[in-house]
Design a protein around this motif. Sequence first.
Motif, PDB file in Angstrom:
ATOM      1  N   MET A 109       0.826  -1.114   0.027  1.00 33.10           N
ATOM      2  CA  MET A 109       0.130   0.000   0.190  1.00 33.10           C
ATOM      3  C   MET A 109       0.850   1.217   0.075  1.00 33.10           C
ATOM      4  N   LEU A 110       1.974   1.412   0.754  1.00 30.31           N
ATOM      5  CA  LEU A 110       2.831   2.546   0.649  1.00 30.31           C
ATOM      6  C   LEU A 110       3.336   2.676  -0.584  1.00 30.31           C
ATOM      7  N   SER A 111       4.037   1.590  -1.308  1.00 29.92           N
ATOM      8  CA  SER A 111       4.536   1.691  -2.587  1.00 29.92           C
ATOM      9  C   SER A 111       3.468   2.149  -3.510  1.00 29.92           C
ATOM     10  N   LEU A 112       2.042   1.769  -3.588  1.00 27.60           N
ATOM     11  CA  LEU A 112       1.152   2.426  -4.434  1.00 27.60           C
ATOM     12  C   LEU A 112       0.949   3.848  -4.076  1.00 27.60           C
ATOM     13  N   ALA A 113       0.953   4.099  -2.639  1.00 25.84           N
ATOM     14  CA  ALA A 113       0.597   5.623  -2.362  1.00 25.84           C
ATOM     15  C   ALA A 113       1.821   6.272  -3.008  1.00 25.84           C
ATOM     16  N   LEU A 114       3.014   6.056  -2.868  1.00 22.18           N
ATOM     17  CA  LEU A 114       3.979   6.784  -3.412  1.00 22.18           C
ATOM     18  C   LEU A 114       4.056   6.884  -4.982  1.00 22.18           C
ATOM     19  N   SER A 115       3.580   5.871  -5.491  1.00 21.87           N
ATOM     20  CA  SER A 115       3.236   5.868  -7.090  1.00 21.87           C
ATOM     21  C   SER A 115       2.382   7.052  -7.340  1.00 21.87           C
ATOM     22  N   VAL A 116       1.360   7.090  -6.759  1.00 25.62           N
ATOM     23  CA  VAL A 116       0.232   8.252  -6.774  1.00 25.62           C
ATOM     24  C   VAL A 116       0.913   9.596  -6.649  1.00 25.62           C
ATOM     25  N   ARG A 117       1.727   9.665  -5.678  1.00 27.52           N
ATOM     26  CA  ARG A 117       2.209  10.981  -5.465  1.00 27.52           C
ATOM     27  C   ARG A 117       3.034  11.238  -6.502  1.00 27.52           C
ATOM     28  N   GLU A 118       3.959  10.387  -7.050  1.00 28.68           N
ATOM     29  CA  GLU A 118       4.991  10.485  -8.262  1.00 28.68           C
ATOM     30  C   GLU A 118       4.294  10.977  -9.275  1.00 28.68           C
ATOM     31  N   ILE A 119       3.028  10.209  -9.611  1.00 27.43           N
ATOM     32  CA  ILE A 119       2.166  10.605 -10.759  1.00 27.43           C
ATOM     33  C   ILE A 119       1.665  12.074 -10.892  1.00 27.43           C
ATOM     34  N   TRP A 120       1.236  12.210  -9.483  1.00 25.93           N
ATOM     35  CA  TRP A 120       0.573  13.855  -9.126  1.00 25.93           C
ATOM     36  C   TRP A 120       1.598  14.690  -9.662  1.00 25.93           C
ATOM     37  N   ILE A 121       2.999  14.550  -9.131  1.00 36.48           N
ATOM     38  CA  ILE A 121       4.292  15.496  -9.276  1.00 36.48           C
ATOM     39  C   ILE A 121       4.491  15.505 -10.939  1.00 36.48           C
ATOM     40  N   SER A 122       4.553  14.312 -11.495  1.00 37.99           N
ATOM     41  CA  SER A 122       4.463  14.194 -13.110  1.00 37.99           C
ATOM     42  C   SER A 122       3.727  15.326 -13.852  1.00 37.99           C
ATOM     43  N   VAL A 123       2.022  15.039 -13.174  1.00 37.41           N
ATOM     44  CA  VAL A 123       1.224  15.665 -14.031  1.00 37.41           C
ATOM     45  C   VAL A 123       1.280  17.316 -13.731  1.00 37.41           C
ATOM     46  N   THR A 124       1.724  17.595 -12.530  1.00 36.85           N
ATOM     47  CA  THR A 124       1.819  18.945 -12.647  1.00 36.85           C
ATOM     48  C   THR A 124       3.119  19.795 -13.157  1.00 36.85           C
ATOM     49  N   ALA A 125       4.074  18.750 -13.251  1.00 36.00           N
ATOM     50  CA  ALA A 125       5.211  19.285 -14.359  1.00 36.00           C
ATOM     51  C   ALA A 125       4.689  19.544 -15.592  1.00 36.00           C
ATOM     52  N   LEU A 126       3.984  18.379 -16.033  1.00 33.49           N
ATOM     53  CA  LEU A 126       3.388  18.465 -17.474  1.00 33.49           C
ATOM     54  C   LEU A 126       2.626  19.824 -17.712  1.00 33.49           C
ATOM     55  N   ASN A 127       1.847  20.100 -16.559  1.00 34.04           N
ATOM     56  CA  ASN A 127       0.926  21.198 -16.825  1.00 34.04           C
ATOM     57  C   ASN A 127       1.889  22.661 -16.935  1.00 34.04           C
ATOM     58  N   ILE A 128       3.042  22.671 -16.100  1.00 35.37           N
ATOM     59  CA  ILE A 128       3.525  23.656 -16.099  1.00 35.37           C
ATOM     60  C   ILE A 128       4.356  23.958 -17.375  1.00 35.37           C
ATOM     61  N   GLN A 129       4.847  22.840 -17.895  1.00 32.70           N
ATOM     62  CA  GLN A 129       5.302  22.950 -19.338  1.00 32.70           C
ATOM     63  C   GLN A 129       4.385  23.195 -20.314  1.00 32.70           C
ATOM     64  N   LEU A 130       3.346  22.678 -20.245  1.00 34.97           N
ATOM     65  CA  LEU A 130       2.264  23.302 -21.326  1.00 34.97           C
ATOM     66  C   LEU A 130       1.891  24.676 -21.086  1.00 34.97           C
ATOM     67  N   ALA A 131       1.790  25.298 -19.893  1.00 36.69           N
ATOM     68  CA  ALA A 131       1.676  26.561 -19.676  1.00 36.69           C
ATOM     69  C   ALA A 131       2.578  27.329 -20.068  1.00 36.69           C
ATOM     70  N   GLU A 132       3.739  27.040 -19.934  1.00 36.35           N
ATOM     71  CA  GLU A 132       5.035  27.749 -20.530  1.00 36.35           C
ATOM     72  C   GLU A 132       4.812  27.686 -22.113  1.00 36.35           C
ATOM     73  N   MET A 133       4.646  26.543 -22.833  1.00 34.53           N
ATOM     74  CA  MET A 133       4.266  26.691 -24.152  1.00 34.53           C
ATOM     75  C   MET A 133       3.333  27.486 -24.809  1.00 34.53           C
ATOM     76  N   GLU A 134       2.101  27.711 -23.854  1.00 40.53           N
ATOM     77  CA  GLU A 134       0.998  28.341 -24.335  1.00 40.53           C
ATOM     78  C   GLU A 134       1.413  29.909 -24.119  1.00 40.53           C
ATOM     79  N   SER A 135       2.226  30.314 -23.202  1.00 32.45           N
ATOM     80  CA  SER A 135       2.554  31.690 -22.830  1.00 32.45           C
ATOM     81  C   SER A 135       3.381  32.033 -24.107  1.00 32.45           C
ATOM     82  N   ASP A 136       4.220  31.319 -24.611  1.00 35.05           N
ATOM     83  CA  ASP A 136       5.366  31.549 -25.615  1.00 35.05           C
ATOM     84  C   ASP A 136       4.444  31.865 -26.918  1.00 35.05           C
ATOM     85  N   GLN A 137       3.398  31.258 -27.186  1.00 30.72           N
ATOM     86  CA  GLN A 137       2.581  31.454 -28.392  1.00 30.72           C
ATOM     87  C   GLN A 137       1.986  32.854 -28.190  1.00 30.72           C
TER      88      GLN A 137
END
Length: 131
Positions: free
Chosen positions: A103-131
């Motif tokens: 369960m701890l391993s799975l919870a950490l996996s969810v946290r890592e996915i959350w961080i990954s999605v946040t990073a992708l959203n920041i990247q997308l926002a940066e790309m949108e602001s460049d346009q």
Amino acid sequence: MELTLGTPSLLFPAVSLLLLAYTNRFLALASLIRDLQAQYASTHRRNLLAQIDNLKRRVRLIQTMQATGAGSLLLCVGSMFLLFGGLPEAARWLFGASLVFMMLSLALSVREIWISVTALNIQLAEMESDQ
């Protein structure tokens, strides 16, 4: 509840697949870090440092995910040894601990996915602001 040798063995395929998925994530991140490091060496863009820092956090999480997943498997095997040795009560406790590690391993996996999605959203926002 009676614990038989078959019960802990049910976790083996699940933990094996989890560890494989975690290893694939790790390898993808390692490749991405190497690419970003090369980009930073040639451009010295500050946002690359922030991305690399985010990836370092994710790599540490994946390392912990792998360790807790492997710990779950080890405790599961220990539980089977205790069952084989005629100590069902101790085996039950060890199997319970292996489930907690899973369960701890799975919870950490969810946290890592959350961080990954946040990073992708920041990247997308940066790309949108460049346009």
